[in-house]
Design an enzyme around this catalytic site. Structure first.
Site, PDB file in Angstrom:
ATOM      1  N   ARG A 136       4.580  -3.965  17.281  1.00 25.26           N
ATOM      2  CA  ARG A 136       5.483  -3.550  16.207  1.00 25.26           C
ATOM      3  C   ARG A 136       6.210  -4.806  15.750  1.00 25.26           C
ATOM      4  O   ARG A 136       7.383  -5.012  16.033  1.00 25.26           O
ATOM      5  CB  ARG A 136       6.461  -2.496  16.729  1.00 25.26           C
ATOM      6  CG  ARG A 136       7.228  -1.772  15.651  1.00 25.26           C
ATOM      7  CD  ARG A 136       8.259  -0.846  16.236  1.00 25.26           C
ATOM      8  NE  ARG A 136       7.718   0.368  16.821  1.00 25.26           N
ATOM      9  CZ  ARG A 136       7.301   1.424  16.126  1.00 25.26           C
ATOM     10  NH1 ARG A 136       7.364   1.413  14.818  1.00 25.26           N
ATOM     11  NH2 ARG A 136       6.829   2.485  16.726  1.00 25.26           N
TER      12      ARG A 136
ATOM     13  N   LYS B   6       7.654  -0.948   6.800  1.00 21.56           N
ATOM     14  CA  LYS B   6       7.531   0.356   6.139  1.00 21.56           C
ATOM     15  C   LYS B   6       8.809   0.631   5.370  1.00 21.56           C
ATOM     16  O   LYS B   6       9.897   0.300   5.818  1.00 21.56           O
ATOM     17  CB  LYS B   6       7.239   1.464   7.149  1.00 21.56           C
ATOM     18  CG  LYS B   6       8.277   1.604   8.240  1.00 21.56           C
ATOM     19  CD  LYS B   6       7.959   2.785   9.148  1.00 21.56           C
ATOM     20  CE  LYS B   6       8.870   2.795  10.344  1.00 21.56           C
ATOM     21  NZ  LYS B   6       8.660   3.896  11.250  1.00 21.56           N
TER      22      LYS B   6
ATOM     23  N   GLU C   6       0.848  -1.198   0.000  1.00 25.92           N
ATOM     24  CA  GLU C   6       0.000   0.000   0.000  1.00 25.92           C
ATOM     25  C   GLU C   6       0.877   1.238   0.000  1.00 25.92           C
ATOM     26  O   GLU C   6       2.057   1.164   0.335  1.00 25.92           O
ATOM     27  CB  GLU C   6      -0.864   0.031   1.270  1.00 25.92           C
ATOM     28  CG  GLU C   6      -1.956  -0.999   1.298  1.00 25.92           C
ATOM     29  CD  GLU C   6      -2.669  -1.023   2.644  1.00 25.92           C
ATOM     30  OE1 GLU C   6      -3.843  -1.357   2.663  1.00 25.92           O
ATOM     31  OE2 GLU C   6      -2.044  -0.705   3.659  1.00 25.92           O
TER      32      GLU C   6
ATOM     33  N   GLU D 147      -5.180   6.792   7.893  1.00 25.58           N
ATOM     34  CA  GLU D 147      -4.289   7.940   8.041  1.00 25.58           C
ATOM     35  C   GLU D 147      -5.028   9.180   7.541  1.00 25.58           C
ATOM     36  O   GLU D 147      -5.696   9.129   6.507  1.00 25.58           O
ATOM     37  CB  GLU D 147      -3.036   7.673   7.177  1.00 25.58           C
ATOM     38  CG  GLU D 147      -1.914   8.624   7.389  1.00 25.58           C
ATOM     39  CD  GLU D 147      -0.910   8.143   8.460  1.00 25.58           C
ATOM     40  OE1 GLU D 147      -1.238   7.220   9.232  1.00 25.58           O
ATOM     41  OE2 GLU D 147       0.180   8.720   8.521  1.00 25.58           O
TER      42      GLU D 147
ATOM     43  N   LYS E  63       2.382   4.518   1.598  1.00 24.84           N
ATOM     44  CA  LYS E  63       2.562   4.986   2.977  1.00 24.84           C
ATOM     45  C   LYS E  63       2.207   6.466   2.989  1.00 24.84           C
ATOM     46  O   LYS E  63       2.940   7.296   2.472  1.00 24.84           O
ATOM     47  CB  LYS E  63       3.994   4.766   3.466  1.00 24.84           C
ATOM     48  CG  LYS E  63       4.134   5.148   4.952  1.00 24.84           C
ATOM     49  CD  LYS E  63       5.495   4.805   5.512  1.00 24.84           C
ATOM     50  CE  LYS E  63       5.564   4.908   7.022  1.00 24.84           C
ATOM     51  NZ  LYS E  63       5.130   6.165   7.603  1.00 24.84           N
TER      52      LYS E  63
ATOM     53  N   PHE F 168      -7.051   2.211   5.671  1.00 19.32           N
ATOM     54  CA  PHE F 168      -6.356   1.018   5.157  1.00 19.32           C
ATOM     55  C   PHE F 168      -6.715  -0.265   5.894  1.00 19.32           C
ATOM     56  O   PHE F 168      -6.233  -1.329   5.536  1.00 19.32           O
ATOM     57  CB  PHE F 168      -4.837   1.226   5.113  1.00 19.32           C
ATOM     58  CG  PHE F 168      -4.227   1.802   6.381  1.00 19.32           C
ATOM     59  CD1 PHE F 168      -4.108   1.034   7.511  1.00 19.32           C
ATOM     60  CD2 PHE F 168      -3.771   3.113   6.399  1.00 19.32           C
ATOM     61  CE1 PHE F 168      -3.535   1.559   8.661  1.00 19.32           C
ATOM     62  CE2 PHE F 168      -3.206   3.655   7.545  1.00 19.32           C
ATOM     63  CZ  PHE F 168      -3.090   2.876   8.692  1.00 19.32           C
TER      64      PHE F 168
ATOM     65  N   ARG G  50      -3.482   8.023  17.361  1.00 25.21           N
ATOM     66  CA  ARG G  50      -2.632   6.856  17.572  1.00 25.21           C
ATOM     67  C   ARG G  50      -2.477   6.524  19.057  1.00 25.21           C
ATOM     68  O   ARG G  50      -2.300   5.380  19.429  1.00 25.21           O
ATOM     69  CB  ARG G  50      -1.273   7.200  16.956  1.00 25.21           C
ATOM     70  CG  ARG G  50      -0.220   6.226  17.118  1.00 25.21           C
ATOM     71  CD  ARG G  50       1.073   6.941  16.725  1.00 25.21           C
ATOM     72  NE  ARG G  50       2.152   6.321  17.435  1.00 25.21           N
ATOM     73  CZ  ARG G  50       3.088   5.589  16.855  1.00 25.21           C
ATOM     74  NH1 ARG G  50       3.122   5.441  15.573  1.00 25.21           N
ATOM     75  NH2 ARG G  50       4.020   5.036  17.582  1.00 25.21           N
TER      76      ARG G  50
ATOM     77  N   ARG H 260      -2.114   8.975  12.146  1.00 28.85           N
ATOM     78  CA  ARG H 260      -2.938   7.778  12.281  1.00 28.85           C
ATOM     79  C   ARG H 260      -4.262   8.124  12.950  1.00 28.85           C
ATOM     80  O   ARG H 260      -4.286   8.879  13.928  1.00 28.85           O
ATOM     81  CB  ARG H 260      -2.166   6.792  13.164  1.00 28.85           C
ATOM     82  CG  ARG H 260      -2.744   5.398  13.268  1.00 28.85           C
ATOM     83  CD  ARG H 260      -2.322   4.616  12.069  1.00 28.85           C
ATOM     84  NE  ARG H 260      -2.713   3.218  12.148  1.00 28.85           N
ATOM     85  CZ  ARG H 260      -1.898   2.220  12.452  1.00 28.85           C
ATOM     86  NH1 ARG H 260      -0.639   2.469  12.756  1.00 28.85           N
ATOM     87  NH2 ARG H 260      -2.331   0.973  12.446  1.00 28.85           N
TER      88      ARG H 260
END
Ligand code: ATP
Length: 601
Positions: A456, A462, A283, A344, A285, A384, A315, A290
């Protein structure tokens, strides 16, 4: 439960260096917490509200110092408290050093046990702090001050210590989220799974925990973890584990209106992704901030949109609905069943091209003049992910299915393009297109992976070509000179060092790595001073020490080894880029990441 009892247990935890033994103390405390279990499960982590709830007490170190001074008696001023703070280094120790109970008021007439005479209870402390959090408007600071004074005035030194720390959300007793999770499982589940445990008392040295977990115990731990991820409410999960056991925990679902932690990414390349997964879901970025959209509506049925209520969370799970009205309006217009969406928000210029993400943050921060800002900075939503749709939790569904559900909900231009490919060339072309359109790079996702809140992990990578920046916590500053004398001018930056330990930022959780003074306009300086002044913990001449809470994004030329700072590193030519309003101190870059950056230079 008496608050004195809670404080005594917290002292034991503070004195206990071993993690396992601390978890056992927390477990025992939970078993004995009765009706106040939910509050106690929050208090041990320095929380009054559940993690998903962005309500804050809004009491800065200065107000707390004033309350402590007032309770300490007519001869003590806030400056005296500050002086002691400079010696002791933390407010709990300072508060414990005053003899509040004997001073005046009710406690003087209570039992003669050093001030705890008329017995503060955990419930009472919780109730007062909640009331105080709700105080707003003119005179609210005074009301907060007198409510706090009322609590300290009845506190013994030990109670005062933990009350002060609770108010600043920092218990410093080595109890992080992992400890609480383990303690919940051990208190209410693991024991059943391991069969009856007669000699429980004898096991308190923690020996019983040394061996590998039994399968059932591991499952129980996973069930607690899962319920926590889904709810972000340690109090509720503790009570559910106790009252309803495993079944109850498994039945904990996402709830529209209760934010979950965002899934996060690591840096990586298309080659990494294809090697690992065979193919990747790719996708754009987006370079924004967020958001998690929660829309409530009639489950199962198409409503006309009027009865849809939308909340937007940042976020950090802060409610930013009022600052971003057009995002909420957009969702209300298009969504007709309960959903939780992840995405986002990007600022765009008149042609629809993305603007730098600092522009979005200007909108997130905004409490007043939202309508004017709405004209100035136009926002677009790029969703997303879909975590929940129409009564169904989708956390365990694969990326591709979640994306397909999302595409059914929102119009095409609000949904990220998704390319599933096993071809590096095709992914490279997608990346090029993404950069040409002004986006930051690409995201590579394992197409089969589930959504793991707060993680994470390696399932999201990313990739952005731009020079790296680091996100560092501001832990100190210096007053400026000349025309900048009224502003904080030079900022001391720190990386997190607590990764993997208690995860709470307790103790020495930060290591300094440099100072930044360039890249900041006069206007920004004024704003930064306003933001940071309430966080001043101690002052010494020009230099101030700050409560670690504000995160700066900082550019640099190189990271060098250096004895000047406690991290052992120094940023060369650091340059202020932005305040990361969307990040808390706990989200800042860790020393471990700095070390990785140094290695890759
Ligand atoms: N298509 C996308 N899918 C997932 N995240 C995206 C996407 N586009 C932009 N993002 C943003 O990228 C971030 C992923 O990087 P990471 O988890 O490291 O967060 P971060 O620390 O805010 O990183 P960064 O500063 O690089 O945005 C997400 O938090 C999200 O804000």
């Amino acid at each position: 439960m008496q608050f004195a009892e809670f404080a005594a247990r917290a002292s034991e935890m503070e004195a206990e260096p071993a993690d396992l033994a601390t978890a056992a103390l927390v477990r025992d405390l939970f078993r004995e917490s009765g009706d106040e279990l939910d509050t106690v499960a929050r208090f041990v982590q320095g929380r009054v509200f559940p993690a998903w709830d962005s309500t804050t007490l809004d009491i800065g170190p200065r107000l707390l110092r004033e309350a402590v001074a007032r309770a300490a008696g007519p001869n003590v001023t806030a400056d005296d408290v500050e002086e002691r703070l400079a010696e002791e280094g933390e407010i709990g120790a300072v508060a414990a050093g005053y003899d509040f109970g004997g001073q005046r008021g009710l406690a003087a007439f209570g039992g003669g046990d050093g001030g705890g005479g008329d017995g503060l209870t955990v419930r009472e402390v919780d109730g007062t702090l909640r009331e105080l959090a709700a105080a707003t408007g003119s005179g609210s600071e005074d009301r907060k001050l007198s409510a706090l004074f009322g609590l300290f005035n009845r506190a013994s030194p030990e109670e005062a210590k933990f009350l002060a720390r609770l108010v600043l959300s920092e218990m410093r007793i080595g109890v992080g989220e992992g400890t609480v999770r383990d303690a919940i499982a051990e208190a209410f589940l693991v024991r059943e799974a391991d069969g009856p445990e007669d000699g429980e008392e004898e096991d308190e040295d923690g020996d019983e925990d040394d061996g590998p977990l039994t399968r059932a115990a591991a499952d129980h731990l996973a069930a607690v973890e899962r319920a926590l991820q889904v709810s972000n409410d340690y109090g509720m999960v503790a009570v559910t584990a106790r009252e309803e056991g495993l079944e109850g925990l498994e039945a904990v679902r996402l709830e529209v209106g209760r934010p979950v932690q965002a899934m996060l990414a690591q840096a990586g390349t298309a080659t990494d992704a294809l090697e690992e997964w065979g193919e990747a879901a790719v996708e754009r970025k987006f370079d924004g901030a967020r958001v998690q959209l929660h829309a409530d509506g009639e489950a199962g049925g198409k409503s006309d949109g009027d009865d849809i209520s939308v909340s937007v969370f940042s976020r950090n799970m802060d409610d930013v609905t009022d600052a971003l009205p057009e995002i909420a309006e957009f969702a209300a217009e298009h969504v007709d069943a309960p959903v939780i969406l992840d995405g986002e928000v990007v600022a765009v210029d008149d042609d629809g091209s993305p603007l730098p993400f600092q522009e979005v943050l200007r909108r997130f921060r905004r409490k007043h003049d939202v309508d004017r800002m709405r004209e100035e900075v136009r926002l677009e939503l790029h969703a997303f992910d879909c975590l929940h749709a129409d009564g169904e939790d989708l956390l365990d569904a694969p990326v591709t299915e979640r994306h397909a559900r999302l595409a059914e909900i929102l119009p095409e231009d609000a949904v990220s393009d998704l390319l599933v490919s096993n071809d590096e060339g095709e992914i490279a072309a997608f990346e090029e297109g993404s950069l040409a359109a002004g986006h930051e790079g690409i995201m590579l996702k394992n197409p089969d992976s589930t959504y793991s809140p707060g993680d994470r992990g390696k399932n999201w990578l990313k990739r952005k070509p731009d020079v790296e920046t680091v996100d560092l916590v501001v832990t100190g500053a210096e007053w400026g000179e000349g025309r900048r004398a009224n502003h904080l001018g030079t900022f001391l930056l720190s990386a997190r060092t607590d990764e993997g330990s208690d995860g709470q930022g307790n103790g020495d959780g930060y290591a300094t790595i440099g100072k930044v003074a360039t890249g900041i306009t006069d206007e920004e300086l004024a704003e930064l001073s306003e933001l940071l002044e309430p966080e001043i913990v101690a002052e010494d001449g020009q230099t101030v020490e700050l409560n670690p809470s504000v995160v700066f994004e900082v550019g640099y030329e190189e990271i060098q080894r250096s004895p000047t700072y406690s991290s052992g590193y120094a940023l060369r030519f650091p340059r202020f880029v932005a305040v990361r309003e969307d990040k808390a101190a706990a989200d800042a870059d860790s020393l471990e990441r700095i070390e990785r950056l140094v290695e890759s230079q």
